[in-house]
Design an enzyme around this catalytic site. Structure first.
Site, PDB file in Angstrom:
ATOM      1  N   VAL A  63      -6.149 -26.771  12.942  1.00 29.27           N
ATOM      2  CA  VAL A  63      -6.038 -25.798  14.040  1.00 29.27           C
ATOM      3  C   VAL A  63      -7.306 -25.688  14.880  1.00 29.27           C
ATOM      4  O   VAL A  63      -7.299 -25.061  15.938  1.00 29.27           O
ATOM      5  CB  VAL A  63      -5.621 -24.389  13.546  1.00 29.27           C
ATOM      6  CG1 VAL A  63      -4.262 -24.421  12.882  1.00 29.27           C
ATOM      7  CG2 VAL A  63      -6.664 -23.778  12.619  1.00 29.27           C
ATOM      8  N   SER A 141     -10.854  -9.393   7.906  1.00 30.24           N
ATOM      9  CA  SER A 141     -11.495  -9.237   6.599  1.00 30.24           C
ATOM     10  C   SER A 141     -12.069  -7.826   6.541  1.00 30.24           C
ATOM     11  O   SER A 141     -12.172  -7.136   7.557  1.00 30.24           O
ATOM     12  CB  SER A 141     -12.652 -10.251   6.479  1.00 30.24           C
ATOM     13  OG  SER A 141     -13.497  -9.919   5.399  1.00 30.24           O
ATOM     14  N   TYR A 154     -19.737 -15.553   9.455  1.00 34.05           N
ATOM     15  CA  TYR A 154     -18.385 -15.189   8.988  1.00 34.05           C
ATOM     16  C   TYR A 154     -18.020 -13.791   9.480  1.00 34.05           C
ATOM     17  O   TYR A 154     -16.948 -13.577  10.055  1.00 34.05           O
ATOM     18  CB  TYR A 154     -18.326 -15.268   7.465  1.00 34.05           C
ATOM     19  CG  TYR A 154     -16.973 -14.942   6.885  1.00 34.05           C
ATOM     20  CD1 TYR A 154     -15.957 -15.900   6.853  1.00 34.05           C
ATOM     21  CD2 TYR A 154     -16.687 -13.680   6.358  1.00 34.05           C
ATOM     22  CE1 TYR A 154     -14.702 -15.608   6.326  1.00 34.05           C
ATOM     23  CE2 TYR A 154     -15.446 -13.377   5.828  1.00 34.05           C
ATOM     24  CZ  TYR A 154     -14.459 -14.347   5.807  1.00 34.05           C
ATOM     25  OH  TYR A 154     -13.212 -14.055   5.288  1.00 34.05           O
TER      26      TYR A 154
HETATM   27  P1  NAD Z   1      -8.384 -20.527   1.111  1.00 36.93           P
HETATM   28  O1  NAD Z   1      -9.614 -21.329   1.320  1.00 36.93           O
HETATM   29  O2  NAD Z   1      -7.826 -20.387  -0.268  1.00 36.93           O
HETATM   30  O3  NAD Z   1      -7.218 -21.037   2.064  1.00 36.93           O
HETATM   31  C1  NAD Z   1      -7.444 -21.280   3.433  1.00 36.93           C
HETATM   32  C2  NAD Z   1      -6.520 -22.380   3.881  1.00 36.93           C
HETATM   33  O4  NAD Z   1      -6.774 -22.613   5.276  1.00 36.93           O
HETATM   34  C3  NAD Z   1      -6.792 -23.707   3.145  1.00 36.93           C
HETATM   35  O5  NAD Z   1      -5.583 -24.270   2.708  1.00 36.93           O
HETATM   36  C4  NAD Z   1      -7.491 -24.555   4.200  1.00 36.93           C
HETATM   37  O6  NAD Z   1      -7.261 -25.940   4.042  1.00 36.93           O
HETATM   38  C5  NAD Z   1      -6.859 -24.008   5.486  1.00 36.93           C
HETATM   39  N1  NAD Z   1      -7.672 -24.298   6.659  1.00 36.93           N
HETATM   40  C6  NAD Z   1      -8.999 -24.077   6.833  1.00 36.93           C
HETATM   41  N2  NAD Z   1      -9.390 -24.531   8.041  1.00 36.93           N
HETATM   42  C7  NAD Z   1      -8.274 -25.049   8.636  1.00 36.93           C
HETATM   43  C8  NAD Z   1      -8.042 -25.684   9.871  1.00 36.93           C
HETATM   44  N3  NAD Z   1      -9.026 -25.902  10.744  1.00 36.93           N
HETATM   45  N4  NAD Z   1      -6.793 -26.090  10.157  1.00 36.93           N
HETATM   46  C9  NAD Z   1      -5.774 -25.895   9.279  1.00 36.93           C
HETATM   47  N5  NAD Z   1      -5.941 -25.311   8.086  1.00 36.93           N
HETATM   48  C10 NAD Z   1      -7.189 -24.892   7.768  1.00 36.93           C
HETATM   49  O7  NAD Z   1      -8.714 -19.098   1.718  1.00 36.93           O
HETATM   50  P2  NAD Z   1      -7.964 -17.684   1.561  1.00 36.93           P
HETATM   51  O8  NAD Z   1      -8.800 -16.860   0.685  1.00 36.93           O
HETATM   52  O9  NAD Z   1      -6.520 -17.882   1.276  1.00 36.93           O
HETATM   53  O10 NAD Z   1      -8.183 -17.144   3.050  1.00 36.93           O
HETATM   54  C11 NAD Z   1      -7.153 -17.040   4.013  1.00 36.93           C
HETATM   55  C12 NAD Z   1      -7.651 -16.127   5.125  1.00 36.93           C
HETATM   56  O11 NAD Z   1      -7.958 -14.840   4.584  1.00 36.93           O
HETATM   57  C13 NAD Z   1      -8.935 -16.612   5.808  1.00 36.93           C
HETATM   58  O12 NAD Z   1      -8.860 -16.353   7.177  1.00 36.93           O
HETATM   59  C14 NAD Z   1     -10.008 -15.776   5.141  1.00 36.93           C
HETATM   60  O13 NAD Z   1     -11.159 -15.634   5.961  1.00 36.93           O
HETATM   61  C15 NAD Z   1      -9.273 -14.482   4.948  1.00 36.93           C
HETATM   62  N6  NAD Z   1      -9.877 -13.628   3.913  1.00 36.93           N
HETATM   63  C16 NAD Z   1      -9.947 -14.025   2.602  1.00 36.93           C
HETATM   64  C17 NAD Z   1     -10.555 -13.192   1.664  1.00 36.93           C
HETATM   65  C18 NAD Z   1     -10.665 -13.541   0.197  1.00 36.93           C
HETATM   66  O14 NAD Z   1     -11.312 -12.784  -0.551  1.00 36.93           O
HETATM   67  N7  NAD Z   1     -10.087 -14.649  -0.276  1.00 36.93           N
HETATM   68  C19 NAD Z   1     -11.090 -11.969   2.067  1.00 36.93           C
HETATM   69  C20 NAD Z   1     -11.007 -11.610   3.404  1.00 36.93           C
HETATM   70  C21 NAD Z   1     -10.397 -12.438   4.316  1.00 36.93           C
END
Ligand code: NAD
Length: 251
Positions: A63, A141, A154
């Site tokens: 993306v 977040s 971030y």
């Molecule tokens: P994760 O790393 O487990 O999953 C993220 C997914 O996004 C992965 O499959 C990765 O390959 C995909 N991705 C990353 N860049 C991409 C790109 N350019 N094109 C297509 N796919 C892409 O992370 P998560 O914890 O599931 O996080 C999901 C969302 O939630 C993120 O936006 C993250 O910032 C947000 N978030 C997560 C947490 C947490 O504690 N895990 C907390 C706050 C916010």
């Protein structure tokens, strides 16, 4: 067990659905009757993961690339015949202070966490406008409203998602579209697993602060994404929903 399908006849696009929160959202939406297209990076295994999963089509798309919106619009037309719900979930973490960050690293965080949210939302809006209940749901977040040492880029990207979401909500509300963001706290996924293993004191601090006394699971976030996508949230827009088990609101 699903007692009533809350998204029947809805078509959803979820970015970053190969794992973690995105995968949980894609699966929960499909369980609730939505047709789901999810995209992820070439090496994510997204295609194989959903090959035999009913209601979910996994496709490769980075993306952050210039051509991503055009590719995804074509995929959505072909696989879903339109879109009602866009979930901008894909994102990366970045554990650096301002002084440790190069220009290239800063740009990389914005190119993955922020720019696609703007560009995909803009590209999909004409399609979503045709929906009787259009939804855009962005993954912010807890760091959309707080800062933390070592999370400068971030947190900046996630604060920007808050401003973008609130403004877009005002821009498209009259078209029957709601735009919201979700603010997870500490959720156990690939994004956090390794850093919690290396810094157990950070993991333990989150657990201690949480009223629920635990870290979050992807499904905890997916359930809120289901609510925001459903008719129940028809009058909820321009807002962020904190999903952290009560951690940031206790001293
Ligand atoms: P994760 O790393 O487990 O999953 C993220 C997914 O996004 C992965 O499959 C990765 O390959 C995909 N991705 C990353 N860049 C991409 C790109 N350019 N094109 C297509 N796919 C892409 O992370 P998560 O914890 O599931 O996080 C999901 C969302 O939630 C993120 O936006 C993250 O910032 C947000 N978030 C997560 C947490 C947490 O504690 N895990 C907390 C706050 C916010």
């Amino acid at each position: 067990m699903i007692h009533a399908e809350r998204l029947s006849k809805m078509r959803a696009v979820v970015t970053g659905g190969a794992t973690g929160i995105g995968e949980a959202i894609a699966r929960l939406y499909a369980q609730h009757g939505a047709k789901v297209l999810t995209v992820d990076l070439p090496d994510s295994g997204v295609v194989q993961k959903f090959e035999r999963v009913s209601g979910i089509d996994g496709e490769v798309c980075d993306v952050s690339t210039d051509e991503a919106p055009e590719q995804m619009i074509a995929l959505a037309e072909e696989k879903l015949g339109g879109v009602d719900i866009l979930v901008n979930n894909a994102g990366i973490s970045d554990l650096r202070t301002v002084e440790q960050s190069t220009d290239a690293q800063w740009d990389h965080v914005m190119a993955n966490n922020l720019r696609p949210v703007f560009r995909l939302s803009r590209a999909f809006l004409p399609m979503i406008r045709k929906s009787p209940a259009g939804r855009i749901i962005n993954l912010g977040s807890i760091f959309s409203q707080f800062g933390s040492a070592g999370l400068s880029a971030y947190a900046a990207s996630k604060h920007a998602i808050a401003g973008l979401t609130r403004s877009m909500a005002a821009e498209v509300g009259r078209d029957g579209i709601t735009v919201n963001f979700i603010q997870p706290g500490a959720i156990m996924t690939d994004m956090t697993r390794e850093s919690f293993r290396r810094n157990p004191e950070v993991r333990d601090a989150w657990i201690r602060k949480s009223a629920a006394g635990r870290l979050g699971e992807p499904l905890d976030v997916a359930r809120v994404a289901l609510f925001l996508a459903s008719d129940d949230a028809a009058f909820v827009s321009g807002t962020g929903v904190i999903v952290d088990g009560g951690a940031v609101n206790s001293l």
